[in-house]
Design a protein around this motif. Structure first.
Motif, short mmCIF file in Angstrom:
data_model
loop_
_atom_site.label_atom_id
_atom_site.label_comp_id
_atom_site.label_asym_id
_atom_site.label_seq_id
_atom_site.Cartn_x
_atom_site.Cartn_y
_atom_site.Cartn_z
N SER A 138 0.82 -1.12 -0.08
CA SER A 138 0.20 -0.08 -0.04
C SER A 138 0.75 1.32 -0.12
O SER A 138 1.76 1.32 0.74
N ASN A 140 -0.44 4.14 0.63
CA ASN A 140 -0.76 4.90 1.76
C ASN A 140 -1.32 3.85 2.72
O ASN A 140 -2.24 3.05 2.59
N LYS A 141 -0.50 3.71 3.66
CA LYS A 141 -0.92 2.47 4.83
C LYS A 141 -2.11 2.29 5.30
O LYS A 141 -2.79 1.40 5.85
N ASP A 390 -7.15 11.06 5.92
CA ASP A 390 -6.60 10.08 4.88
C ASP A 390 -5.54 10.39 4.18
O ASP A 390 -4.94 9.68 3.33
N GLU A 391 -5.26 11.77 4.12
CA GLU A 391 -4.25 12.25 3.30
C GLU A 391 -3.48 13.54 3.95
O GLU A 391 -4.08 14.20 4.53
N LYS A 419 2.40 14.25 10.27
CA LYS A 419 2.41 12.25 9.97
C LYS A 419 1.56 11.78 10.88
O LYS A 419 1.03 10.69 10.54
N LEU A 422 -2.27 11.11 10.51
CA LEU A 422 -2.82 10.27 9.27
C LEU A 422 -3.39 8.86 9.76
O LEU A 422 -2.64 8.25 10.70
#
Ligand code: SF4
Length: 445
Positions: A138, A140-141, A390-391, A419, A422
């Motif tokens: 992924s 984006n994990k 989510d971003e 970070k 997130l």
């Protein structure tokens, strides 16, 4: 779906070679630069996962391939594999380049890599059999993209995706729910359920414990333990209508974003018939109106400048957009896609394609939609509730609320602190609502 394929490719390579993976999203081919030295060191690879849904996208990809081939001829980038919809729909492209090629059959990537390292050109373009349980990497994990099916049962007259993704292959419910379970255990907070048409899920298979359709699958997914939000991918209006009451009930479950992507494509029934879409405008309206009763966001697609579209047909598309006021509109100008019914009708002069008209109509409908979008957003001013971050984009935290509304929140000046946010659920208040929704955090969970 294309992004899901990229994650499968990266996952397969990662598992076999324990490879370091970097993702590039190439939009600007002219200015796209590659660290050639890095790519040519060791057994590094450049893998290009292609998309052909629109002609300009295909052109960009071909430009990129030519640019890379030129560098290769000048002793540059050595190992290149092209995969995805371009070779799957148009296999003849593999003869025009020296690269290795696979199609959407992502599990062939290791063979392609091994042969390419040995200096051979590998070409194997086959349809993928099952993607759901392939190990994924992924990017984006906190977001896990899970294909529930591939291909569709329609034959829309303008569509090149069908040439690449072919007829429907639904994956088994147990495999899908197991994959979601694992993803959630590994920290995923958002699950994208993808397919060319999620509404026709199950028609081609025999299920064991569920009604063999999208509703049965979503009910099972709602039982997966853990806190996560699933976003159901594109569903054609005919299937959304068929399962409407059950879908409304299941979308009330907290595990699903109240967000439905129902591509209508035109506000004229005559054009829908020429497009070979299997529903009427009235069906779409019924679905959209019903989803609005549960405050769901509506996303739809419109194609303008379809060869048989008259001014009057186009007016119907405008009226429809004004009536439904969708939250998201994916607007496309009609492009001739090789191998489609539309292309044949244009080639044989039954239909006429006018790019100028498509451009004018596209500008007009974009302008109308910009106003609708602001009007829709204003309804969210002062809303308070839970969002999932989510971003992060340039120090702006991007959160989604229950209706998958995108909310921008100014981040901390210390990027590292951002970070940490997130993948977190938070309470927020919307403080500005114009073109974008801006919010502030009230409470972190
Ligand atoms: S439903 Fe129609 S537009 Fe969508 S992939 Fe199938 S043929 Fe193409």
């Amino acid at each position: 779906m294309n992004k899901a394929d990229s994650e499968c490719i990266a996952g397969i390579i990662n598992e076999k070679f324990n490879a370091e993976i970097e993702e590039y999203f190439v939009d600007d081919v002219k200015n796209f630069d590659i660290d050639e030295e890095k790519i040519n060191s060791g057994n590094n690879f450049l893998i290009i996962n292609t998309c052909i849904v629109k002609q300009p996208t295909e052109n960009k990809i071909l430009d990129l391939m030519r640019k890379i081939e030129q560098r290769q001829e000048n002793g540059g980038i050595k190992n290149v594999v092209i995969c995805g919809c371009l070779p799957a729909a148009y296999p003849e492209v593999s003869a025009r380049f020296k690269f290795s090629f696979i199609g959407t059959n992502v599990s062939d990537i290791n063979k392609a890599i091994e042969e390419t390292i040995e200096g051979k050109k590998f070409v194997q373009i086959e349809k993928q059999k099952n993607k759901v349980s392939i190990p994924k990497f992924s990017f984006n994990k906190f977001i896990s993209i899970i294909p529930i099916s591939e291909g569709c049962i329609s034959n829309c007259s303008y569509c090149s995706t069908k040439l690449a993704r072919k007829n429907l292959t639904s994956y088994m419910e147990e495999e899908i729910t197991q994959t979601i379970k694992k993803a959630v255990q590994c920290g995923a907070k958002e699950i994208y359920l993808t397919g060319q048409d999620t509404g026709c899920y199950g028609i081609d298979i025999q299920c064991k414990d569920i009604q063999c359709n999208i509703v049965g699958l979503l009910e099972k997914i709602s039982e997966v333990p853990g806190k996560f939000k699933a976003r159901v991918g594109m569903m054609n209006p005919d299937f959304a209508l068929k399962f409407l009451d059950d879908l409304i009930e299941i979308f009330k479950n907290e595990k699903f974003y109240r967000f439905i992507h129902i591509p209508v494509q035109s506000g004229s029934n005559k054009i829908l018939a020429d497009m070979k879409r299997n529903y009427l405008v009235e069906d779409f309206i019924e679905v959209a109106e019903k989803f609005k009763t549960i405050k769901a966001s509506i996303s739809t697609d419109i194609i303008v400048g379809f060869p048989t579209e008259t001014d009057d047909d186009f007016k119907h598309s405008i009226e429809l957009i004004k009536k439904i006021k969708p939250d998201l509109l994916n607007l496309s100008k009609f492009y001739i896609r090789k191998g489609t019914i539309a292309e044949k009708n244009i080639r044989t002069k039954r239909w006429k394609h006018d790019t100028k008209i498509a451009k004018e109509r596209s500008l007009l409908i974009s302008k109308i939609f910009r106003e609708i979008s602001i009007e829709n957003n204003q309804k969210w001013l002062n809303w308070e509730g839970e969002i999932l971050i989510d971003e992060i984009e340039n120090n702006i935290l991007i959160g989604r609320n229950f209706a998958y509304k995108k909310i921008h929140i100014r981040g901390n000046s210390n990027k590292e602190d951002n970070k940490d946010l997130l993948g977190k659920f938070m309470n927020c208040k919307i403080i500005k609502a114009r073109k974008i929704l801006e919010g502030e955090i009230l409470e972190k969970f």
